[in-house]
Design an enzyme around this catalytic site. Structure first.
Site, short mmCIF file in Angstrom:
data_model
loop_
_atom_site.label_atom_id
_atom_site.label_comp_id
_atom_site.label_asym_id
_atom_site.label_seq_id
_atom_site.Cartn_x
_atom_site.Cartn_y
_atom_site.Cartn_z
N ASP A 140 0.85 -1.38 0.27
CA ASP A 140 0.63 0.23 0.06
C ASP A 140 0.77 1.21 0.35
O ASP A 140 0.63 2.63 -0.60
CB ASP A 140 -0.88 0.24 1.58
N GLU A 160 -5.64 7.21 0.02
CA GLU A 160 -5.96 6.32 1.34
C GLU A 160 -4.92 6.32 2.43
O GLU A 160 -5.29 5.75 3.68
CB GLU A 160 -6.02 5.32 1.14
N ASP A 173 -6.54 4.73 -4.72
CA ASP A 173 -6.44 3.67 -3.56
C ASP A 173 -4.80 2.30 -3.87
O ASP A 173 -5.60 1.44 -4.85
CB ASP A 173 -7.12 2.36 -3.53
N THR A 194 -7.12 -5.26 0.41
CA THR A 194 -5.55 -5.64 0.82
C THR A 194 -6.12 -6.37 2.00
O THR A 194 -5.17 -7.84 1.93
CB THR A 194 -5.31 -4.54 2.25
N HIS A 247 -17.96 -5.60 4.44
CA HIS A 247 -17.98 -4.10 3.75
C HIS A 247 -19.74 -4.46 3.11
O HIS A 247 -20.17 -3.70 2.67
CB HIS A 247 -17.16 -4.63 2.25
N ARG A 269 -23.69 -3.70 -3.51
CA ARG A 269 -22.49 -3.16 -2.11
C ARG A 269 -23.68 -2.23 -1.85
O ARG A 269 -23.93 -1.26 -1.33
CB ARG A 269 -21.09 -2.31 -2.82
N ASP A 275 -12.50 3.88 -3.40
CA ASP A 275 -12.60 2.78 -3.26
C ASP A 275 -14.39 2.30 -4.24
O ASP A 275 -14.60 1.53 -5.06
CB ASP A 275 -13.92 1.83 -1.99
#
Length: 415
Positions: A112, A135, A200, A205, A302, A343, A356
């Site tokens: 990251d 991020e 991102d 991750t 999520h 989502r 995202d």
């Protein structure tokens, strides 16, 4: 000896030709100047439509017939993401990923940090005045010197094989302090004014840590509207016709998705050097909703798996959904490997992060899909670092989006 009237006629003819040539040159100059002025005006913080009509210029409505306004931004974003995936893949295949835990308890790896440093360094080299919403931030690395050294070693070694491409990104990051400064340059608060990049560096991750799908995501937002989007998905198959699967093994993997507003979406193989040729992608037409393929997040934290299962049941979809991490889901449905991506909020106070969704949102819409929240509002990327005005995400082909959304509202209304 020629008559006098012949000489006069000859001189008049030559003068006429000279005048015509001057007129043609003047028109060509004006057209070129108009084009250049128009490109300049597009980058000025001025809304000509808000001016009185007497002061509005025709230049504000002129559109160049071929050249994209965002060619430089798109090429830079594609190369920056491609270079960053070289680093993330090295970390991905390493058992020790240098994991830390952030304040919200989500993990962050050396991948990251390193990817964010590489991409922001490239953006600052090409667009020094642009803001960046990233991020990650580097405070933990300033406290952990050995980890910062480990990340810089990765950053320094992550270079594209093509010298011209590498030079376009500004070359290697100068030193460790420059790397930390680049990571910290992603601190913009966002908003609906000016040019802002949403980044991102490793989306998904947890998938990255478990050896699943992940994506390197970058989008340019101008005055709150996404103009350029790029997704680097190292573990997705290059073949756009490959069936949707969460598997990451096998040959022929690594794909770059991209879109520019109003110009469609593309995919191309990830390489170690210059960009491969891109080809247009589009969502699959769904004539029978019961035959659609669902895409959803792996992590139950999520997105509500229970609500999504009930939605699938009410739509008559019996195929098992495909669960994968990251915006790889957006890329998958954009090229027709899947059809629907939901989502749904797991709690009322949760706000999605703009990094995202920004790139994936544009790529799906440019591939012929529709992306809204659960109330059919477009995702609003102009209110800061989160999508605070939206609840949930519903992405589907335009022809069935309304049908899916109707059932989503029914299920959430009963929740």
């Amino acid at each position: 000896m020629r008559p006098k009237h012949f000489k006069i006629h000859h001189i008049t003819h030559r003068l006429s030709f000279l005048y015509l040539s001057l007129i043609i040159l003047a028109l060509a100059f004006l057209a070129n100047t108009t084009n250049r002025l128009n490109l300049l005006l597009r980058h000025l913080p001025i809304s000509f439509s808000s001016l009185p009509k007497a002061y509005q210029s025709p230049l504000s409505t002129y559109h160049p017939p071929t050249m994209s306004t965002y060619t430089h931004e798109l090429t830079t974003a594609l190369l920056a993401v491609q270079r960053a995936t070289l680093l993330t893949q090295r970390v991905f295949h390493n058992n020790a990923k240098g994991t830390l835990s952030k304040d919200d308890h989500s993990p962050v790896t050396v991948g990251d940090f390193g990817a964010q440093a590489l991409i922001i360094a490239a953006l600052r080299h090409n667009f020094p005045e642009d803001e960046i919403v990233g991020e990650e931030e580097a405070s933990s690395l300033r406290e952990k010197k050995s980890l910062a050294e480990q990340i810089y070693a990765l950053v320094k070694e992550s270079r594209l094989d093509d010298e011209e491409a590498e030079e376009r990104l500004g070359g290697p990051v100068r030193d460790e302090e420059a790397m930390l400064a680049a990571i910290d340059a992603g601190s913009s608060a966002g908003g609906d004014k000016g040019r802002i990049w949403a980044l991102d560096p490793v989306d998904g991750t947890k998938g990255f840590l478990r050896g699943g799908q992940y994506a390197v995501c970058l989008a340019l937002i101008v005055d709150g509207d996404v103009k350029v989007g790029v997704l680097g998905c190292p573990n997705l198959p290059v073949d756009d016709a490959a069936p949707l699967s969460a598997d990451v093994g096998g040959e022929g993997r690594g794909v770059l998705f991209a879109a520019v507003q109003g110009e469609g979406a593309t995919s191309r193989p990830l390489t170690h050097g210059a960009l491969a040729e891109g080809k247009k992608i589009s969502m699959r037409e769904v004539e029978d909703i019961t035959q659609a393929t669902f895409c959803e997040s792996v992590e139950a934290a999520h997105s509500s798996h229970g609500d999504q299962a009930e939605i699938a049941k009410r739509l008559g979809i019996t195929k098992e959904s495909v669960r994968m991490d990251s915006q790889a889901k957006y890329g998958s449905i954009a090229r027709g490997a899947g059809d629907l991506y939901l989502r749904l909020p797991v709690r009322k106070d949760y706000e999605e992060k703009i990094w995202d969704h920004a790139a994936g949102d544009l790529i799906v819409r440019e591939a012929g899909g529709e992306v809204t929240d659960a109330e059919r509002k477009r995702l609003d990327f102009g209110v800061g670092r989160t999508l605070k005005r939206n609840k949930g995400v519903v992405a589907a082909p335009k022809g069935v989006h309304g049908t899916v959304l109707k059932v989503v509202k029914e299920v959430l209304g009963n929740a």
